[in-house]
Write a protein that holds these residues in place. Structure first.
Motif, PDB file in Angstrom:
ATOM      1  N   UNK A   1      79.358   7.914  74.916  1.00  0.00           N
ATOM      2  CA  UNK A   1      77.992   8.411  75.048  1.00  0.00           C
ATOM      3  C   UNK A   1      77.897   9.835  74.526  1.00  0.00           C
ATOM      4  N   UNK A   2      78.893  10.637  74.892  1.00  0.00           N
ATOM      5  CA  UNK A   2      78.891  12.048  74.485  1.00  0.00           C
ATOM      6  C   UNK A   2      79.063  12.170  72.978  1.00  0.00           C
ATOM      7  N   UNK A   3      79.976  11.375  72.452  1.00  0.00           N
ATOM      8  CA  UNK A   3      80.258  11.464  71.004  1.00  0.00           C
ATOM      9  C   UNK A   3      79.005  11.130  70.203  1.00  0.00           C
ATOM     10  N   UNK A   4      78.379  10.063  70.621  1.00  0.00           N
ATOM     11  CA  UNK A   4      77.213   9.627  69.849  1.00  0.00           C
ATOM     12  C   UNK A   4      76.050  10.597  70.009  1.00  0.00           C
ATOM     13  N   UNK A   5      75.905  11.139  71.210  1.00  0.00           N
ATOM     14  CA  UNK A   5      74.826  12.110  71.420  1.00  0.00           C
ATOM     15  C   UNK A   5      75.091  13.366  70.597  1.00  0.00           C
ATOM     16  N   UNK A   6      76.348  13.767  70.585  1.00  0.00           N
ATOM     17  CA  UNK A   6      76.732  14.956  69.807  1.00  0.00           C
ATOM     18  C   UNK A   6      76.377  14.733  68.346  1.00  0.00           C
ATOM     19  N   UNK A   7      76.745  13.550  67.843  1.00  0.00           N
ATOM     20  CA  UNK A   7      76.449  13.233  66.437  1.00  0.00           C
ATOM     21  C   UNK A   7      74.953  13.233  66.212  1.00  0.00           C
ATOM     22  N   UNK A   8      74.251  12.729  67.194  1.00  0.00           N
ATOM     23  CA  UNK A   8      72.789  12.620  67.056  1.00  0.00           C
ATOM     24  C   UNK A   8      72.152  13.991  66.961  1.00  0.00           C
ATOM     25  N   UNK A   9      72.553  14.876  67.864  1.00  0.00           N
ATOM     26  CA  UNK A   9      71.882  16.176  67.875  1.00  0.00           C
ATOM     27  C   UNK A   9      72.298  17.004  66.671  1.00  0.00           C
TER      28      UNK A   9
END
Lengths: 344, 396
Positions: free
Chosen positions: B325-333
Motif C-alpha cells: 500500500x505504501x509503495x504504491x501510494x508513494x509512486x502515486x504521489x
C-alpha cells in the motif's frame, strides 16, 4: 383475467401443449380398435389363460384370476353378438373376418386353435373314388393347440381337420422358409455348396434338404437374379416355396378327409395322412421335419408308434436320400400302419 | 456403449432429477411387494395400452418399470443427462419438458402401433425411456459441445469419450432402425418409437423455446473455462473469452481469467488491460478480491491504475499488505501532479500508513511536510499541522 388469457395464448409452452394435444387426437383416431380386434384379443387371452390352468408351469391361483378377468371381458364384448362358448357361433363371426376358430376336447379339457386364414381352396381328385374337400391355409396362430403350446415347435403339425374342412398349417414352413431366405440373402451364395451348412465334413440335413427342394427358386433369385429388391425376392421365395410343398400336404389332407369317420386316434390319423402325402408326392424337407416332430399324446401306444416311425425315418447322411427312397420308406411305413403293426 | 458421465461440471444439485429418480424407485420397490391381483389393476389403470389409452396413463406409465434392469438402465441415462439439462434450462422448464416428452413419446409409440403393429395394440407399455430420450434431445441441443464418457460394456470396461453431437444422433439412429424393424415384425420388447418420438420432441421443443442462443454462449463459456487455465492449447480459450467479452465486456471472472492467461509467460498490453478491467469490476462487487487481484497484477506489471481506483485499492490493502500500500501510494504521489483531490487523500493515507502500520515516523513527517508544500490551501492543513506537532512532541 384478459391479461392472463392473452399471456397464456402467446406462451410457447401453451403452443407445445397444443401440439401434444393434436398428436393425442391423431393417436386416438389411429389406435381405436375395431370390435373384431377387441374380441380377438380377449378371445386369445381367454384361451391362453385357460391353458395356464392346465399347465403346471403356471401358478394356478394367478391363472384362475386372469382367466376370470378375461372371461368377463370377453363376455361383455360378445354380448349381443354371439355366445363365446358356442364354437359354431364364434366361427360364424370370425370366418368372414379372416380368422379360424376351433375348439375340441382333449380328455376333459379343451384345446383351441385361433389362426389367420391366408388362403382357401377346394381340392378334388379321383383316389380311387372321387373325393373333394375344402381346405383353409392357416397363417400366424394367435392361439396354438395345447400340445403345441406346451411342447413347442416340434409339436407343430402340418395339417388338421375341423368339421368338413382340412386345415393346412403354414406357419412352420413359413418361419423355416423366411429363415432360410434371410440367411441366403446375407451370404449371397455363388456355388451349390453355399446353399447348405457343413460342419466337420457333415452336411446339415435341414439346409441341404431345403436346397434340394427349392433349387429352382434359389436359382431364380440368386443365380438368375430375377429380383433386385429384397422384399419382392422374399415374397416370391415364400410363396413359391410353400406352393412346392402344397401338393404333398393336399395329398395328406385327402387321406385325412377320407379317414374322417374312422375310429382312429388323431395322432394315428395325422401320421397316416402325412406318410401318404410323402409316399405320393415326396419332398425332402417335409420328410426331415416329420422325423423331427414329437408325439402330442402320452399314450404308450402312440409314443411307440412314433418311435418306430422315427426310427425308419433316420438316415446316415443327407446325400444318401432321394425322392424315390422317401416315397418308398413312406409307403412301407404306411403299409405297416394299415396292416395294424403300428396301430395303437 | 454405456454412458457414465460427461465432461461438464455440475454447479448445483439437480433436485428435480433426483426427485424423479426417487419417485421412480419408490414406485418400483412398492410395486414388487404387491401381489398379482394388485399388479393387474395397476397395469390396467396406469400403464398405457395403445388400443385403450386414457390421458393420465400417458404420464403415469412413465413412472412404472417392468424389471430391475429396466429401471436401472433408465436411471443411468437420467443421471448422466438430466442434471445438466436441469442446470442449463432451469428446474421448471426441465420438469415441463420431462412430462411433455413423456406424453409425446407415448403418443408416437401408440400411433406407430396403430398404423404398423396392430397385433400389439393391447400390450401395455411402460417406462421412463421416452421422457429420458426427450431430455437427451434437449441435452443434444443445449450441450452439443460437450463430450460423453462411455464404456464399451460392463464386462469390457474400456473407457473413452465421444462428442455429444456424434453419439446422441447415433443412438437416435439406432432407435430409428429398431423402430423400422418393429414395423416389419421384428419385435424386441422395446418401444423404439417412444425413444424416437421423445428425442425428436425434446430436440424440437428446445429449438422452439430458443435454447440455441444460450447454448452457443455456454459453449464459449465452457471452452474458456476449461482451456484458459491450461498451460498449453489455450488459444481456443482466449478466442472464446474474447468473443464472450465482445458481447458483455463487464464479466469480471472472465476478464480475470483472460488476464491471467495472457500474462502467463510475460506481461502483455492485452493482459494488463484485462487485469485493470477485472480489478475495477471486482471493486464494485467484491473489494477484497479486487485487492488480491491487484497484488497479483502489481507483481506482473508494476504499474499503477488511475488515482481514484489506486487510492481505493491502497485503502483496502492498508491492513493486509501495508508495505505494498505504501509503495504504491508513494509512486502515486510522486508520479501525479498536485491539485487533485485524490492526491491530498493519497498523501494523508500514506503518512498514516507510515505512522501506524509501518512505524516509520520520519517518513510520515516527510509526507506531511510535502502535503503542506503541495496543498497550502487545503482544508486538511490544520489537521496535518496538528499531526506534525504531535509527532514532534513524541520525538522529544
Amino acid at each position: 383475467m384478459n391479461k392472463f388469457l392473452k399471456q397464456l395464448t402467446v406462451s410457447k409452452y401453451t403452443h407445445l401443449c397444443l401440439g401434444a394435444l393434436m398428436l393425442y387426437g391423431v393417436a386416438y383416431l389411429v389406435t381405436s380398435p375395431t370390435i373384431e380386434e377387441r374380441i380377438l384379443h380377449s378371445l386369445r387371452n381367454y384361451c391362453i389363460t385357460h391353458y395356464w390352468l392346465r399347465d403346471v408351469r403356471f401358478p394356478r391361483e394367478r391363472a384362475e384370476f386372469l382367466h376370470e378377468r378375461y372371461r368377463e371381458r370377453l363376455e361383455a364384448l360378445t354380448q349381443g353378438l354371439f355366445d363365446y362358448k358356442d364354437r359354431d357361433q364364434v366361427q360364424a363371426f370370425l370366418l368372414p373376418r379372416g380368422f379360424l376358430y376351433e375348439v375340441w376336447q382333449e380328455g376333459r379339457e379343451p384345446s383351441y386353435l385361433l389362426s389367420e386364414i391366408v388362403g382357401r381352396g377346394r381340392y378334388e381328385t379321383e383316389f380311387p373314388e372321387r373325393i373333394s374337400f375344402d381346405y383353409l391355409i392357416l397363417g400366424r396362430k394367435w392361439v396354438k393347440p395345447f400340445g403345441e403350446f406346451q411342447r413347442g415347435t416340434q409339436a407343430k403339425r402340418f395339417l388338421s381337420e375341423g368339421g368338413e374342412k382340412i386345415y393346412i398349417h403354414r406357419d412352420r414352413l413359413d418361419s423355416l422358409l423366411r429363415w432360410y431366405f434371410e440367411s441366403l440373402w446375407e451370404t449371397e451364395p455363388k456355388k451349390p455348396e453355399s446353399y447348405y451348412m457343413e460342419w466337420k465334413g457333415q452336411k446339415d440335413p435341414l439346409t441341404f434338404f431345403l436346397y434340394q427342394d427349392l433349387k429352382g427358386i434359389c436359382e431364380d433369385i440368386f443365380v438368375k437374379r430375377l429380383f433386385s429388391q429384397k422384399r419382392s425376392a422374399r415374397d416370391y421365395f415364400m410363396e413359391e416355396g410353400f406352393n412346392l410343398f402344397l401338393p404333398t400336404l393336399l395329398s395328406a389332407g385327402l387321406v385325412m378327409r377320407r379317414d374322417k369317420g374312422l375310429p382312429l386316434h388323431p395322432e394315428h390319423k395325422y401320421l397316416k395322412a402325412i406318410l401318404s402325402g410323402l409316399s405320393l408326392k415326396p419332398t425332402f424337407t417335409l420328410f426331415f421335419l416329420l422325423s423331427e416332430q414329437r408325439p402330442l399324446s402320452y399314450k404308450p401306444s402312440i409314443q411307440k408308434m412314433w418311435e418306430e416311425v422315427k426310427t425308419r425315418l433316420t438316415f446316415s447322411s443327407p446325400e444318401t436320400l432321394h425322392l424315390e427312397r422317401i416315397s418308398q420308406i413312406s409307403g412301407e411305413l404306411l403299409r405297416k400302419m394299415e396292416s395294424g403293426k403300428f396301430a395303437p | 456403449m454405456i454412458p457414465y458421465g460427461t465432461n461438464l461440471r455440475l454447479k448445483h444439485l439437480p433436485w428435480v432429477t433426483l426427485t424423479i429418480l426417487a419417485i421412480n424407485w419408490m414406485i418400483f420397490v412398492f410395486h414388487q411387494r404387491f401381489d398379482y391381483k394388485i399388479n393387474f389393476w395397476i397395469s390396467r389403470t396406469f400403464c398405457s395400452i395403445p388400443g385403450e389409452f386414457i390421458p393420465w396413463q400417458l404420464i403415469t406409465s412413465a413412472f412404472l418399470h417392468s424389471s430391475f434392469l429396466h429401471i436401472l438402465g433408465n436411471s443411468l441415462y437420467l443421471l448422466v443427462f438430466g442434471p445438466f439439462v436441469e442446470e442449463k434450462i432451469g428446474w421448471k422448464d426441465f420438469l415441463f419438458l420431462y412430462l411433455l416428452t413423456a406424453v409425446v413419446s407415448d403418443l408416437v409409440q401408440n400411433t406407430m402401433t396403430g398404423i404398423f403393429m396392430r397385433e400389439t395394440l393391447f400390450i401395455p407399455s411402460l417406462g421412463a425411456s421416452g421422457a429420458i430420450s426427450g431430455i437427451m434431445g434437449v441435452y443434444l441441443f443445449r450441450c452439443y459441445y460437450s463430450k460423453i464418457k462411455l464404456m464399451i460394456d460392463l464386462f469390457i470396461p474400456i473407457k473413452f469419450k465421444l462428442p455429444a453431437y456424434v453419439i446422441l444422433p447415433l443412438w437416435f439412429l439406432q432407435d430409428f432402425i429398431g423402430g423400422i424393424d418393429s414395423t416389419r415384425g421384428i419385435y424386441q420388447n422395446i418401444g423404439f418409437w417412444a425413444h424416437v418420438g421423445g428425442f425428436a420432441a425434446g430436440f424440437s421443443a428446445s429449438q422452439y423455446l430458443q435454447y440455441g442462443k444460450r447454448a452457443r454462449k455456454e459453449k464459449l463459456e465452457f471452452i474458456a473455462e476449461t482451456s484458459l487455465p491450461q498451460y498449453g492449447g489455450y488459444g481456443e480459450g482466449i478466442e472464446a473469452a474474447e468473443k464472450l467479452l465482445k458481447e458483455n465486456p463487464n464479466e469480471p471472472e472472465l476478464n480475470l481469467e483472460l488476464a491471467r492467461t495472457l500474462s502467463r509467460w510475460r506481461p502483455t498490453p492485452e493482459g494488463k488491460e484485462h487485469y485493470e478491467r477485472a480489478i475495477k469490476l471486482f471493486l464494485k462487487i467484491d473489494p477484497e478480491k479486487s485487492s488480491e487481484i491487484f497484488t497479483e497484477y502489481w507483481g506482473q506489471y508494476l504499474t499503477l491504475l488511475d488515482p481514484p481506483t489506486q487510492l481505493r485499492l491502497c485503502l483496502l490493502l492498508e491492513k493486509k499488505n501495508p508495505s505494498l500500500s505504501a509503495i504504491t501510494l508513494q509512486s502515486l504521489i510522486e508520479k501525479e501532479s498536485p491539485g487533485d483531490l485524490f492526491m491530498e487523500e493519497a498523501h494523508l493515507h500514506l503518512a498514516r500508513i507510515y505512522r501506524r502500520e509501518l512505524g516509520q515516523n520520519e517518513l510520515a513527517r516527510a509526507i506531511y511536510e510535502k502535503f503542506l508544500q503541495r496543498f497550502p490551501k487545503s482544508r486538511k492543513r490544520e489537521f496535518v499541522e496538528k499531526a506534525l506537532l504531535e509527532m514532534e512532541k513524541i520525538s522529544k
